[in-house]
Design an enzyme around this catalytic site. Structure first.
Site, PDB file in Angstrom:
ATOM      1  N   ARG A 178       0.839  -1.203   0.000  1.00  0.00           N
ATOM      2  CA  ARG A 178       0.000   0.000   0.000  1.00  0.00           C
ATOM      3  C   ARG A 178       0.873   1.252   0.000  1.00  0.00           C
ATOM      4  O   ARG A 178       0.565   2.238  -0.669  1.00  0.00           O
ATOM      5  CB  ARG A 178      -0.949   0.001   1.198  1.00  0.00           C
ATOM      6  CG  ARG A 178      -2.033  -1.066   1.107  1.00  0.00           C
ATOM      7  CD  ARG A 178      -3.091  -0.902   2.171  1.00  0.00           C
ATOM      8  NE  ARG A 178      -3.887   0.295   1.956  1.00  0.00           N
ATOM      9  CZ  ARG A 178      -4.701   0.840   2.859  1.00  0.00           C
ATOM     10  NH1 ARG A 178      -4.794   0.296   4.066  1.00  0.00           N
ATOM     11  NH2 ARG A 178      -5.387   1.925   2.578  1.00  0.00           N
ATOM     12  N   CYS A 236      -1.393   6.026   8.891  1.00  0.00           N
ATOM     13  CA  CYS A 236      -1.730   4.729   8.293  1.00  0.00           C
ATOM     14  C   CYS A 236      -2.820   4.976   7.263  1.00  0.00           C
ATOM     15  O   CYS A 236      -2.773   5.958   6.528  1.00  0.00           O
ATOM     16  CB  CYS A 236      -2.171   3.754   9.384  1.00  0.00           C
ATOM     17  SG  CYS A 236      -3.602   4.310  10.342  1.00  0.00           S
TER      18      CYS A 236
END
Length: 280
Positions: A178, A236
């Site tokens: 990611r 995050c």
């Protein structure tokens, strides 16, 4: 600064038996299964009250605010009183997935001024492994009287996160795929904030889901250039798993700021640049 504190299953069992003022919160939450109520009903630590991360530890607004903004202090206080938190209580939080939900509860509550919030090291699995009992069904608590005030923990707004790599260290704690932009299953754009370095949050725990010793955690952050005087920010996807990284950094002796909006906010602002690849 209210510090990061762990508690073992046996210490929690002794604390429960002692009759000391105590509130235990079950924060079962997963990215693919955000409602942990069925798992809570099926088995939880006796006396624990269920907390909905999505509904009680986060607000809901525009996509440009991110998926899990911090709730308004009045809403959080009302929820905390429903959970039974009184002034002077020790609060113990736990979950069953990498301490993500528990760390979110720890961050939100300590940011709101609750002084003694402890995270059950190893979560519900550690409680089970210790041979301690579970309860089923729903638990309720007498209404608490806790009074909350916001802003006890450092946090970053979007412009501050953008600027931090110029004079500090900004860590993206998502999985490498990611961070690099090779995969993005949730948010509208793939990649990372320019200048951010990658330190996947799963590496803060051992094979049993317990936090690594402080010196090992410190070495992880030091490998990314973090020193005692480094201005450190963490993010995050939506500010949940990064709360676990904040907890780990506090155990290691650092004092990071959380970018609460995280990638879910950044990627919803088309004017914000996106970096891809395996490095900052």
């Amino acid at each position: 600064m209210i510090d990061a504190r762990l508690i073992s299953p046996t210490d929690l069992a002794e604390l429960r038996a002692s009759g000391a003022p105590l509130t235990v919160l079950d924060v079962r939450w997963r990215l693919d299964r955000p409602d942990g109520w069925p798992e809570y009903e099926a088995g939880h630590i006796p006396g624990a009250v269920y907390v909905s991360l999505d509904d009680e530890l986060a607000a809901h607004g525009d996509a440009t605010d991110g998926r899990h903004p911090v709730p308004a202090i009045a809403d959080l206080q009302a929820a905390a009183r429903r959970w039974g938190i009184d002034t002077g209580d020790t609060v113990v939080v736990y979950d069953d997935w990498l301490s993500f939900g528990a760390a979110r509860a720890w961050w939100v509550l300590t940011d709101a001024g609750v002084p003694d919030v402890r995270l059950l090291d190893g979560g519900l699995a550690a409680w089970r492994q210790a041979g301690l009992p579970l309860a089923t069904g729903e638990e309720s608590a007498a209404r608490g009287d806790i009074a909350l005030t916001p802003g006890h923990r450092p946090r970053l707004e979007i412009d501050e996160a953008a600027a931090l790599p110029e004079h500090g260290v900004l860590l993206d704690v998502r999985a490498p795929e990611r961070y690099s932009g090779a995969s993005e299953p949730i948010d509208p754009r793939a990649g990372h904030i320019p200048g951010a370095r990658n330190l996947p949050v799963g590496g803060n725990l051992d094979a049993d889901g317990r936090f690594l010793p402080a010196e090992q955690l410190r070495a992880r952050f030091a490998a990314q250039g973090v020193e005692d005087d480094t201005e450190l920010g963490l993010y995050c996807g939506s500010g949940v798993s990064a709360a676990q990284a904040v907890f780990a950094a506090r155990l290691a002796g650092f004092d990071p700021a959380l970018y609460v909006g995280s990638w879910s906010q950044w990627s919803n602002h088309p004017d914000r640049p996106v970096a891809t690849g395996d490095s900052a």
